[in-house]
Write a protein that holds these residues in place. Structure first.
Motif, PDB file in Angstrom:
ATOM      1  N   UNK A  49      74.277  69.352  15.532  1.00 28.32           N
ATOM      2  CA  UNK A  49      75.606  69.026  16.047  1.00 28.32           C
ATOM      3  C   UNK A  49      75.529  68.110  17.261  1.00 28.32           C
ATOM      4  N   UNK A  50      76.544  67.276  17.399  1.00 24.87           N
ATOM      5  CA  UNK A  50      76.587  66.299  18.484  1.00 24.87           C
ATOM      6  C   UNK A  50      77.751  66.597  19.429  1.00 24.87           C
ATOM      7  N   UNK A  86      86.816  85.930   9.108  1.00 19.53           N
ATOM      8  CA  UNK A  86      87.227  85.012  10.152  1.00 19.53           C
ATOM      9  C   UNK A  86      86.437  83.716  10.084  1.00 19.53           C
ATOM     10  N   UNK A  87      87.071  82.684  10.578  1.00 18.88           N
ATOM     11  CA  UNK A  87      86.458  81.368  10.666  1.00 18.88           C
ATOM     12  C   UNK A  87      86.737  80.852  12.068  1.00 18.88           C
ATOM     13  N   UNK A  88      85.667  80.545  12.785  1.00 15.89           N
ATOM     14  CA  UNK A  88      85.793  80.168  14.191  1.00 15.89           C
ATOM     15  C   UNK A  88      85.189  78.788  14.407  1.00 15.89           C
ATOM     16  N   UNK A  89      85.913  77.928  15.107  1.00 15.16           N
ATOM     17  CA  UNK A  89      85.430  76.605  15.496  1.00 15.16           C
ATOM     18  C   UNK A  89      85.111  76.649  16.990  1.00 15.16           C
ATOM     19  N   UNK A 131      77.333  78.760   8.509  1.00 14.01           N
ATOM     20  CA  UNK A 131      77.455  77.975   9.736  1.00 14.01           C
ATOM     21  C   UNK A 131      77.432  76.510   9.340  1.00 14.01           C
ATOM     22  N   UNK A 132      78.390  75.740   9.819  1.00 14.96           N
ATOM     23  CA  UNK A 132      78.460  74.315   9.495  1.00 14.96           C
ATOM     24  C   UNK A 132      78.940  73.537  10.711  1.00 14.96           C
ATOM     25  N   UNK A 133      79.021  72.226  10.564  1.00 15.74           N
ATOM     26  CA  UNK A 133      79.449  71.351  11.650  1.00 15.74           C
ATOM     27  C   UNK A 133      80.708  70.600  11.218  1.00 15.74           C
ATOM     28  N   UNK A 134      81.696  70.510  12.112  1.00 23.45           N
ATOM     29  CA  UNK A 134      82.934  69.783  11.838  1.00 23.45           C
ATOM     30  C   UNK A 134      83.153  68.739  12.925  1.00 23.45           C
TER      31      UNK A 134
END
Length: 343
Positions: free
Chosen positions: A113-114, A141-144, A331-334
Motif C-alpha cells: 500500500x502507498x 464487517x468491512x473496514x477501510x 485484506x486488500x488495498x483501495x
C-alpha cells in the motif's frame, strides 16, 4: 535453511520427555543462568570485561544446547549492555505454532500500500455485549483504514447477524434489535493512543525486523512481570486484527510473541467463520480466559482470534465457553474510501 529449521530437524529424532521432566529441566537451567558466582569470580580475578562477556555468552549458548537436548526451546533477548542475554524457555510444542508462522511469512502474496491509499479488512466477529442485557453479538464487517493512520480516519460497513446467548444466560429480546446492514459510515477521527501503540501501516512497516528488538517494542512502557506479559500478548493481537505488517516485521512479531512467558499451543481452535486451525495461546488470569491466536494448520497463515473461558468464577461463564472471536477473511488495498451514506 534457517536456524529455526535446523533446530527443528536437530530435535526431530529426540524423544519428547513428559511435562514433569520438562519443568524440572527448565528449573535447573534457569537456576544455573541466575547464578552469577562463576562470572563474578572471573571479574574479581582481573579478567577483562569483554572476555567475561564472551564467556557469559558461551555459557548461555551451552545451556541453550542442553535445553534443545532436553526438549526445550531457548529464545535469547538482548539485555542491558554488559549483561548476559535474557533467555526465555518454552517446551517445543509451545513455540511451534508461532515459529512456523514466522518461517512461512514470506509464502503469501505481499501487499504494497502507498500513501493516500486504504487497507481494507473484511472480517466476521463475535463479541460480548454486557450491561443489563448480556449476549453475544455477531457481525460481518468491512473496514477501510488509511495507510498513514492520519486524521482522515477510517470507514466501516457492517451486517449485524443473528445473536447468540451468552453461556449460562437467556438470550434477551433486545439482542435482536439493530440487525441488518449498516454503513458505510465514518469512524471517529480521534486516536489518543501513544505512538508505540499505533497500528497503521506507515508505522508498522518501520518496526524492527529483528525478533529481539520486536520483543522490546512489545514491552515498551511496561515493567517486568505477569501484567506486563499479559499486555504484551494483547499488543500482538492489536497488530494482527485489523492491521497489516510487511512479511519481515510479521515474522519478527511471531518470533517475539513466542518468547512471551506463558505461551502455549492449542491443538484445535475454531475462528468466528467456522475455520478450524491451531492456536498459540496465553491465559489471562485476571479475566479467566485464554486468548488464542489461530493459524491455518497447513500454511500457518493467521486466521483470527478467540477468548475461551478457563476460570468460570472469573469469567462468569462455564469453562470452555467462547466469549469473543473474530476471523480475518480478506485484506486488500483501495485507492479511495467508500461513499458515505447521504454524501
Amino acid at each position: 535453511m534457517n536456524e529455526m529449521t535446523q533446530l527443528e530437524r536437530l530435535r526431530s529424532e529426540i524423544p519428547r520427555p513428559d511435562l514433569a521432566d520438562l519443568r524440572a529441566q527448565e528449573e535447573r537451567l534457569l537456576a544455573a543462568i541466575a547464578d552469577p558466582a562463576p562470572v563474578r569470580r572471573l571479574e574479581r580475578a582481573g579478567m577483562r570485561p569483554r572476555t567475561v562477556r564472551r564467556l557469559r555468552l558461551s555459557f548461555a549458548a551451552g545451556l541453550a544446547a542442553a535445553a534443545v537436548a532436553a526438549g526445550v526451546v531457548v529464545v535469547a533477548v538482548d539485555s542491558e549492555p554488559g549483561a548476559p542475554p535474557t533467555l526465555h524457555m518454552m517446551p517445543v510444542k509451545a513455540e511451534m505454532v508461532l515459529t512456523r508462522a514466522a518461517e512461512n511469512a514470506t509464502m503469501f502474496p505481499e501487499l504494497h500500500p502507498k500513501p493516500g491509499q486504504f487497507l481494507v479488512f473484511e472480517s466476521q466477529t463475535m463479541d460480548t455485549v454486557g450491561g443489563s442485557s448480556t449476549f453475544l453479538a455477531r457481525s460481518k464487517r468491512k473496514v477501510w483504514l488509511p495507510v498513514e493512520g492520519d486524521s482522515t480516519g477510517g470507514f466501516i460497513e457492517s451486517e449485524e447477524l443473528a445473536p447468540s446467548a451468552y453461556p449460562g444466560w437467556p438470550l434477551p429480546p433486545e439482542a435482536w434489535e439493530n440487525l441488518g446492514h449498516r454503513g458505510p459510515k465514518k469512524l471517529g477521527d480521534f486516536d489518543d493512543r501513544v505512538e508505540y501503540l499505533r497500528t497503521d501501516f506507515a508505522y508498522l512497516s518501520r518496526l524492527p525486523t529483528e525478533p529481539a528488538k520486536m520483543y522490546q517494542h512489545l514491552y515498551t512502557g511496561l515493567t517486568h512481570g505477569a501484567e506486563a506479559d499479559a499486555e504484551a500478548w494483547d499488543r500482538v493481537g492489536d497488530m494482527l486484527a485489523e492491521a497489516y505488517l510487511p512479511a519481515a516485521q510479521r515474522a519478527a512479531l511471531f518470533r517475539a510473541a513466542a518468547a512471551i512467558p506463558g505461551v502455549t499451543t492449542v491443538g484445535k481452535a475454531v475462528d468466528a467463520a467456522g475455520r478450524t486451525g491451531i492456536a498459540a495461546a496465553r491465559v489471562n488470569p485476571w479475566l479467566g480466559v485464554r486468548d488464542e491466536y489461530i493459524f491455518d494448520r497447513e500454511t500457518y497463515r493467521y486466521l483470527g482470534v478467540r477468548s475461551v473461558v478457563v476460570d468460570a468464577d472469573q469469567a462468569k461463564a462455564p469453562v470452555g465457553s467462547v466469549l469473543t472471536s473474530s476471523a480475518l477473511l480478506k485484506v486488500s488495498v483501495a485507492d479511495q474510501a467508500p461513499a458515505v451514506n447521504g454524501h
